[in-house]
Design an enzyme around this catalytic site. Structure first.
Site, PDB file in Angstrom:
ATOM      1  N   HIS A  24       0.806  -1.233   0.000  1.00 15.95           N
ATOM      2  CA  HIS A  24       0.000   0.000   0.000  1.00 15.95           C
ATOM      3  C   HIS A  24       0.841   1.287   0.000  1.00 15.95           C
ATOM      4  O   HIS A  24       0.751   2.132   0.881  1.00 15.95           O
ATOM      5  CB  HIS A  24      -1.132   0.001   1.037  1.00 15.95           C
ATOM      6  CG  HIS A  24      -0.803  -0.309   2.476  1.00 15.95           C
ATOM      7  ND1 HIS A  24       0.169   0.327   3.170  1.00 15.95           N
ATOM      8  CD2 HIS A  24      -1.375  -1.175   3.345  1.00 15.95           C
ATOM      9  CE1 HIS A  24       0.194  -0.123   4.400  1.00 15.95           C
ATOM     10  NE2 HIS A  24      -0.722  -1.042   4.537  1.00 15.95           N
ATOM     11  N   HIS A  78      -4.323 -10.563  13.885  1.00 20.89           N
ATOM     12  CA  HIS A  78      -4.526  -9.273  13.188  1.00 20.89           C
ATOM     13  C   HIS A  78      -5.318  -9.553  11.925  1.00 20.89           C
ATOM     14  O   HIS A  78      -5.051 -10.531  11.225  1.00 20.89           O
ATOM     15  CB  HIS A  78      -3.148  -8.691  12.869  1.00 20.89           C
ATOM     16  CG  HIS A  78      -3.138  -7.399  12.119  1.00 20.89           C
ATOM     17  ND1 HIS A  78      -4.175  -6.490  12.156  1.00 20.89           N
ATOM     18  CD2 HIS A  78      -2.186  -6.846  11.306  1.00 20.89           C
ATOM     19  CE1 HIS A  78      -3.851  -5.442  11.405  1.00 20.89           C
ATOM     20  NE2 HIS A  78      -2.663  -5.649  10.870  1.00 20.89           N
ATOM     21  N   GLU A  80      -5.781  -7.448   9.179  1.00 25.23           N
ATOM     22  CA  GLU A  80      -5.406  -6.901   7.867  1.00 25.23           C
ATOM     23  C   GLU A  80      -5.181  -8.080   6.922  1.00 25.23           C
ATOM     24  O   GLU A  80      -4.667  -9.137   7.324  1.00 25.23           O
ATOM     25  CB  GLU A  80      -4.156  -6.009   7.964  1.00 25.23           C
ATOM     26  CG  GLU A  80      -3.946  -5.244   6.666  1.00 25.23           C
ATOM     27  CD  GLU A  80      -2.952  -4.086   6.743  1.00 25.23           C
ATOM     28  OE1 GLU A  80      -2.230  -3.957   7.757  1.00 25.23           O
ATOM     29  OE2 GLU A  80      -2.900  -3.314   5.762  1.00 25.23           O
ATOM     30  N   ASP A  82      -3.239  -9.112   4.673  1.00 17.79           N
ATOM     31  CA  ASP A  82      -1.986  -9.849   4.444  1.00 17.79           C
ATOM     32  C   ASP A  82      -1.859 -10.997   5.452  1.00 17.79           C
ATOM     33  O   ASP A  82      -1.068 -11.917   5.247  1.00 17.79           O
ATOM     34  CB  ASP A  82      -0.756  -8.934   4.491  1.00 17.79           C
ATOM     35  CG  ASP A  82      -0.721  -8.012   5.693  1.00 17.79           C
ATOM     36  OD1 ASP A  82      -1.792  -7.617   6.188  1.00 17.79           O
ATOM     37  OD2 ASP A  82       0.389  -7.672   6.142  1.00 17.79           O
ATOM     38  N   HIS A 145      -1.128  -3.130  14.468  1.00 20.86           N
ATOM     39  CA  HIS A 145      -1.213  -1.954  13.651  1.00 20.86           C
ATOM     40  C   HIS A 145      -2.663  -1.495  13.405  1.00 20.86           C
ATOM     41  O   HIS A 145      -2.890  -0.398  12.907  1.00 20.86           O
ATOM     42  CB  HIS A 145      -0.480  -2.335  12.355  1.00 20.86           C
ATOM     43  CG  HIS A 145      -0.789  -1.688  11.102  1.00 20.86           C
ATOM     44  ND1 HIS A 145      -1.082  -2.331   9.931  1.00 20.86           N
ATOM     45  CD2 HIS A 145      -0.811  -0.366  10.823  1.00 20.86           C
ATOM     46  CE1 HIS A 145      -1.267  -1.475   8.975  1.00 20.86           C
ATOM     47  NE2 HIS A 145      -1.115  -0.282   9.466  1.00 20.86           N
ATOM     48  N   ASP A 164       2.507  -8.041  13.281  1.00 21.63           N
ATOM     49  CA  ASP A 164       3.218  -6.941  12.600  1.00 21.63           C
ATOM     50  C   ASP A 164       4.414  -6.422  13.418  1.00 21.63           C
ATOM     51  O   ASP A 164       5.382  -5.917  12.837  1.00 21.63           O
ATOM     52  CB  ASP A 164       2.263  -5.765  12.352  1.00 21.63           C
ATOM     53  CG  ASP A 164       1.460  -5.910  11.060  1.00 21.63           C
ATOM     54  OD1 ASP A 164       1.780  -6.787  10.241  1.00 21.63           O
ATOM     55  OD2 ASP A 164       0.502  -5.135  10.886  1.00 21.63           O
ATOM     56  N   TYR A 192      10.077  -0.529   8.455  1.00 22.27           N
ATOM     57  CA  TYR A 192       8.755  -1.040   8.838  1.00 22.27           C
ATOM     58  C   TYR A 192       8.151  -0.181   9.945  1.00 22.27           C
ATOM     59  O   TYR A 192       6.976   0.196   9.901  1.00 22.27           O
ATOM     60  CB  TYR A 192       8.863  -2.502   9.289  1.00 22.27           C
ATOM     61  CG  TYR A 192       7.515  -3.168   9.320  1.00 22.27           C
ATOM     62  CD1 TYR A 192       7.003  -3.777   8.181  1.00 22.27           C
ATOM     63  CD2 TYR A 192       6.727  -3.142  10.457  1.00 22.27           C
ATOM     64  CE1 TYR A 192       5.746  -4.347   8.183  1.00 22.27           C
ATOM     65  CE2 TYR A 192       5.473  -3.705  10.473  1.00 22.27           C
ATOM     66  CZ  TYR A 192       4.990  -4.312   9.332  1.00 22.27           C
ATOM     67  OH  TYR A 192       3.729  -4.859   9.332  1.00 22.27           O
ATOM     68  N   HIS A 225       6.097 -10.855   9.469  1.00 27.10           N
ATOM     69  CA  HIS A 225       6.782 -10.396   8.259  1.00 27.10           C
ATOM     70  C   HIS A 225       8.280 -10.532   8.492  1.00 27.10           C
ATOM     71  O   HIS A 225       8.790 -10.114   9.538  1.00 27.10           O
ATOM     72  CB  HIS A 225       6.513  -8.916   7.981  1.00 27.10           C
ATOM     73  CG  HIS A 225       5.089  -8.598   7.621  1.00 27.10           C
ATOM     74  ND1 HIS A 225       4.483  -9.048   6.477  1.00 27.10           N
ATOM     75  CD2 HIS A 225       4.168  -7.841   8.250  1.00 27.10           C
ATOM     76  CE1 HIS A 225       3.239  -8.594   6.425  1.00 27.10           C
ATOM     77  NE2 HIS A 225       3.017  -7.873   7.492  1.00 27.10           N
TER      78      HIS A 225
END
Ligand code: FEO
Length: 394
Positions: A24, A78, A80, A82, A145, A164, A192, A225
């Site tokens: 993004h 989380h 989100e 991803d 996040h 995250d 990050y 990640h």
């Protein structure tokens, strides 16, 4: 697709996104990974999903270890996409599995997917769930996040699965930081933080304090990640860096961000570089014509002085400057000293739009500086004095 054991009976079953070039709007020159972990205990537990287009790889890795009908829990740290993109597919394969998440996580899952028939176990801050020889303790970390974000801690393994948190957009054949180029990984961890977590430094500080209050003994941090931090030394390195970045303390550095059409704003930027060098202050200059906004933001974490230069175009901010200022405004860096500068042909004062953002962020500033057409030596000298004023700002 091989699952990889990271601790006895705990496997990485994530995926690698080698070709990811942006996330993004955030440039990811080293790609990324979406990590997921499978814990083989009395109640087999999967922690986190992956991005939807790589879900087949996650599924193959899980199937190499267990049948989906044996999965008892799926932890959603989380929502989100991803990390949640593969959850609907996983739930089709393991409809008996119970999703462990917090109340905000459940709401977010329901807003993203058709959750009809899904079973949930809703946890609160500090709750623990036994899965056999191990127990999972959950630390809710809203806004790190998203409002639903949480971290999972396994005390018997001294293992933190923070999603995250502590991650890096970094993809390689390695799974552990110790097997990769450490300076590159640290740079990506800083990137990050600057591009994803920067607006939430207060929450990051609070999470670190809570982890301390809970007395979490951590020997491995396996984020969702990038690479895994293993051993006390690496764990302390990244924890200390997070403490430093969250504190907002800077190292007295200057960052000059600019664009230029006919060299006028570039000439002013060069004057600023010279003035900081003369004062013995580390300085870095970024041209928006060649740098991605996310690369520039890395330097904000330890910067005291921020200068943004704009060449006026059609009585507006230059589009690349406007884009950068909007992006930076959203990331909301605190405790900076700012100077907006630039050039114009016939309408002065457009740099005030940058000053407005500085004001909104609560920065200390000196008056914006702009000059018509090409700056001559007297103008360059006036600007040098304005930079000096910024350096002397208390
Ligand atoms: Fe990696 Fe906020 O998702």
């Amino acid at each position: 697709m091989k699952a990889i054991e990271i601790k006895k009976d705990i496997y990485w079953v994530g995926v690698k996104d080698w070709n990811l070039v942006e996330f993004h709007g955030y440039a990811t020159p080293h790609g990324s990974t979406y990590n997921s972990y499978l814990i083989l205990d009395d109640k087999i537990t999967l922690v986190d999903g992956v991005k939807h287009y790589l879900s087949h790889e996650q599924i193959q890795r899980i199937q190499s270890l267990v049948d989906f009908s044996k999965i008892h829990y799926i932890v959603v740290n989380h929502v989100e996409m991803d990390h949640s993109g593969s959850i609907p597919e996983l739930m089709k394969l393991a409809p008996q599995a119970k999703i462990i998440t917090n109340a905000a996580g459940k709401t977010a899952l329901e807003a993203h997917f058709d959750t009809t028939g899904w079973n949930f176990e809703i946890i609160k801050m500090g709750d623990s769930v036994s899965i056999g020889k191990r127990s999972l303790t959950f630390m809710t970390t809203p806004m790190l996040h998203w409002p639903d974000s949480m971290m999972t801690y396994i005390k018997e393994e001294k293992l933190l699965l923070p999603n995250d948190g502590f991650g890096q957009h970094y993809c390689s054949d390695a799974l552990f930081v110790k097997d990769a180029q450490k300076d590159v990984v640290l740079r990506e961890a800083q990137s990050y933080f600057a591009n994803i977590l920067y607006p939430y430094v207060a929450q990051a500080e609070k999470a670190l304090k809570t982890a301390g209050d809970l007395g979490l003994d951590i020997e491995m941090i396996a984020p969702s990640h990038g690479l895994i931090w293993s051993g006390k030394e690496e764990v302390n390195t990244i924890l200390n860096l997070y403490a430093k970045w969250s504190s907002g303390k800077n190292e007295g550095k200057a960052v000059i961000v600019y664009d230029t059409m006919w060299g006028a704003t570039a000439a002013l930027a060069d004057v600023a570089v010279g003035e900081f060098q003369a004062a013995g202050i580390p300085v870095v200059k970024h041209s928006l014509a060649v740098k991605n906004v996310s690369e520039i933001m890395i330097d904000f974490l330890d910067a005291e002085y921020i200068l943004i230069g704009n060449p006026t175009l059609n009585n507006q901010l230059f589009p690349r400057v406007a884009g950068f200022v909007t992006y930076m405004h959203g990331l909301a860096p605190k405790n900076k000293k700012g100077l907006a500068f630039g050039s114009y042909g016939w309408k002065p004062g457009v740099v005030n739009k940058i000053q407005d953002v500085f004001n909104d962020l609560g920065w200390k500033t000196v008056a914006p500086f702009d000059e018509k057409y090409t700056p001559k030596s007297d103008v360059l000298e006036k600007f040098r004095l304005r930079v000096q004023e910024l350096i002397n700002l208390k």
